[in-house]
Design a protein around this motif. Structure first.
Motif, PDB file in Angstrom:
ATOM      1  N   ARG A  79       0.865  -1.175   0.208  1.00  0.00           N
ATOM      2  CA  ARG A  79       0.041   0.344  -0.441  1.00  0.00           C
ATOM      3  C   ARG A  79       0.509   1.219  -0.134  1.00  0.00           C
ATOM      4  NH1 ARG A  79      -0.174   3.204   4.638  1.00  0.00           N
ATOM      5  NH2 ARG A  79       0.502   2.327   6.668  1.00  0.00           N
ATOM      6  N   MET A  80       0.037   2.219  -0.459  1.00  0.00           N
ATOM      7  CA  MET A  80       1.024   3.708  -0.948  1.00  0.00           C
ATOM      8  C   MET A  80       0.871   4.328   0.345  1.00  0.00           C
ATOM      9  SD  MET A  80       0.024   6.708  -2.844  1.00  0.00           S
ATOM     10  CE  MET A  80      -1.236   7.497  -2.436  1.00  0.00           C
ATOM     11  N   VAL A  81       1.940   4.989   1.215  1.00  0.00           N
ATOM     12  CA  VAL A  81       2.427   5.253   2.766  1.00  0.00           C
ATOM     13  C   VAL A  81       2.395   6.233   2.438  1.00  0.00           C
ATOM     14  CG1 VAL A  81       3.582   6.192   4.906  1.00  0.00           C
ATOM     15  CG2 VAL A  81       3.655   3.155   3.668  1.00  0.00           C
ATOM     16  N   THR A  82       2.945   7.115   1.354  1.00  0.00           N
ATOM     17  CA  THR A  82       2.835   8.744   1.047  1.00  0.00           C
ATOM     18  C   THR A  82       3.081   8.750  -0.469  1.00  0.00           C
ATOM     19  OG1 THR A  82       4.871   9.323   0.824  1.00  0.00           O
ATOM     20  CG2 THR A  82       3.949   9.651   3.081  1.00  0.00           C
ATOM     21  N   GLY A  83       2.673   9.022  -1.416  1.00  0.00           N
ATOM     22  CA  GLY A  83       3.199   8.913  -2.925  1.00  0.00           C
ATOM     23  C   GLY A  83       2.444  10.516  -3.739  1.00  0.00           C
ATOM     24  N   PRO A  84       1.706  10.670  -4.778  1.00  0.00           N
ATOM     25  CA  PRO A  84       1.219  11.428  -5.432  1.00  0.00           C
ATOM     26  C   PRO A  84       0.098  12.420  -4.782  1.00  0.00           C
ATOM     27  CG  PRO A  84       2.073  10.383  -6.606  1.00  0.00           C
ATOM     28  CD  PRO A  84       1.951   9.405  -5.889  1.00  0.00           C
ATOM     29  N   TRP A  85      -0.302  13.607  -4.529  1.00  0.00           N
ATOM     30  CA  TRP A  85      -1.208  14.391  -3.805  1.00  0.00           C
ATOM     31  C   TRP A  85      -2.940  14.253  -4.974  1.00  0.00           C
ATOM     32  CZ3 TRP A  85      -5.373  16.906  -6.741  1.00  0.00           C
ATOM     33  CH2 TRP A  85      -4.121  17.142  -7.874  1.00  0.00           C
ATOM     34  N   PHE A  86      -2.448  13.306  -5.556  1.00  0.00           N
ATOM     35  CA  PHE A  86      -4.588  12.594  -6.465  1.00  0.00           C
ATOM     36  C   PHE A  86      -4.445  12.093  -6.123  1.00  0.00           C
ATOM     37  CE2 PHE A  86      -0.387  12.564  -9.600  1.00  0.00           C
ATOM     38  CZ  PHE A  86      -0.802  11.218  -9.823  1.00  0.00           C
ATOM     39  N   PHE A  87      -3.839  11.058  -5.262  1.00  0.00           N
ATOM     40  CA  PHE A  87      -4.254   9.531  -5.080  1.00  0.00           C
ATOM     41  C   PHE A  87      -5.061   9.322  -3.003  1.00  0.00           C
ATOM     42  CE2 PHE A  87      -1.735   7.857  -7.948  1.00  0.00           C
ATOM     43  CZ  PHE A  87      -2.531   6.566  -8.941  1.00  0.00           C
ATOM     44  N   THR A  88      -5.673   9.695  -3.277  1.00  0.00           N
ATOM     45  CA  THR A  88      -6.480   9.385  -1.682  1.00  0.00           C
ATOM     46  C   THR A  88      -5.319   8.189  -1.072  1.00  0.00           C
ATOM     47  OG1 THR A  88      -7.899  10.237  -1.869  1.00  0.00           O
ATOM     48  CG2 THR A  88      -8.258   9.485   0.050  1.00  0.00           C
ATOM     49  N   ASN A  89      -5.681   7.160  -1.611  1.00  0.00           N
ATOM     50  CA  ASN A  89      -4.705   6.242  -1.614  1.00  0.00           C
ATOM     51  C   ASN A  89      -4.691   4.905  -2.325  1.00  0.00           C
ATOM     52  OD1 ASN A  89      -7.071   4.235  -2.123  1.00  0.00           O
ATOM     53  ND2 ASN A  89      -8.293   5.197  -0.346  1.00  0.00           N
ATOM     54  N   LEU A  90      -3.471   3.974  -3.186  1.00  0.00           N
ATOM     55  CA  LEU A  90      -3.406   2.931  -4.296  1.00  0.00           C
ATOM     56  C   LEU A  90      -2.556   1.518  -3.303  1.00  0.00           C
ATOM     57  CD1 LEU A  90      -2.641   2.368  -6.673  1.00  0.00           C
ATOM     58  CD2 LEU A  90      -0.002   3.790  -6.214  1.00  0.00           C
ATOM     59  N   ALA A  91      -3.209   0.988  -3.722  1.00  0.00           N
ATOM     60  CA  ALA A  91      -2.454  -0.206  -3.038  1.00  0.00           C
ATOM     61  C   ALA A  91      -2.415  -1.389  -4.496  1.00  0.00           C
ATOM     62  CB  ALA A  91      -3.456  -1.055  -2.346  1.00  0.00           C
ATOM     63  N   GLY A  92      -1.358  -2.490  -4.266  1.00  0.00           N
ATOM     64  CA  GLY A  92      -1.427  -3.435  -5.067  1.00  0.00           C
ATOM     65  C   GLY A  92      -1.074  -4.901  -4.358  1.00  0.00           C
TER      66      GLY A  92
END
Length: 158
Positions: A79-92
């Motif tokens: 899962r994304m902890v920090t990343g691009p501002w436009f994602f509320t969340n991102l997981a794979g």
């Protein structure tokens, strides 16, 4: 929440396919068109549940992600902890299942965009962009599963 998924059958066993998916450094760059640079954080030297990684995408976008599951040779989740501002969340999540003569590799990403008022449009666009990315990435993974250099590195690490 939008989900994109891509699957491919590779001519190696699940343990080898899993190991290829976890290669790092120059070996990773041989097959993964998504990654420009990637390394473990917090002193970690190997993947595992709770381990965080830094990734720079080929576009320059960066993200810190965390392994939320790590179960060789069948699956891994991040899962994304920090990343691009436009994602509320991102997981794979990546799954590996034995088939006749190889392994079915299935990669899936889920995500949500912000701001809320723009999310329907952003997620429609994001679905198309991430689908193209995951398709390119799993095709690269398949090339890695046929690359003697990548296979040697992956098998040495298992």
């Amino acid at each position: 929440m939008p989900v994109v998924e891509s699957s491919i059958t590779v001519p190696v066993d699940p343990a080898t396919a899993f190991a290829v998916s976890q290669t790092t450094g120059a070996t990773r760059l041989r097959w993964d068109p998504f990654v420009r640079r990637q390394h473990f954080l917090d002193g970690a030297t190997a993947p595992g549940k709770g381990v965080r990684t830094f990734t720079r995408h080929t576009s320059g976008i960066t993200m810190v992600s965390e392994y939320v599951s790590y179960a060789p040779p069948s699956n891994v989740g991040m899962r994304m902890v920090t990343g691009p501002w436009f994602f509320t969340n991102l997981a794979g999540g990546w799954r590996f299942k034995a088939t006749d003569g190889g392994t079915l590799a299935t990669w899936k990403y889920s995500f949500a965009c912000r701001p809320v008022w723009l999310a329907p449009v952003a997620e429609w666009i994001g679905t198309r962009i991430l689908q193209r990315e995951i398709d390119r990435r799993i095709a690269g993974f398949a090339r890695g599963c046929a690359d003697p250099v990548v296979l040697a590195e992956a098998r040495a690490g298992t």
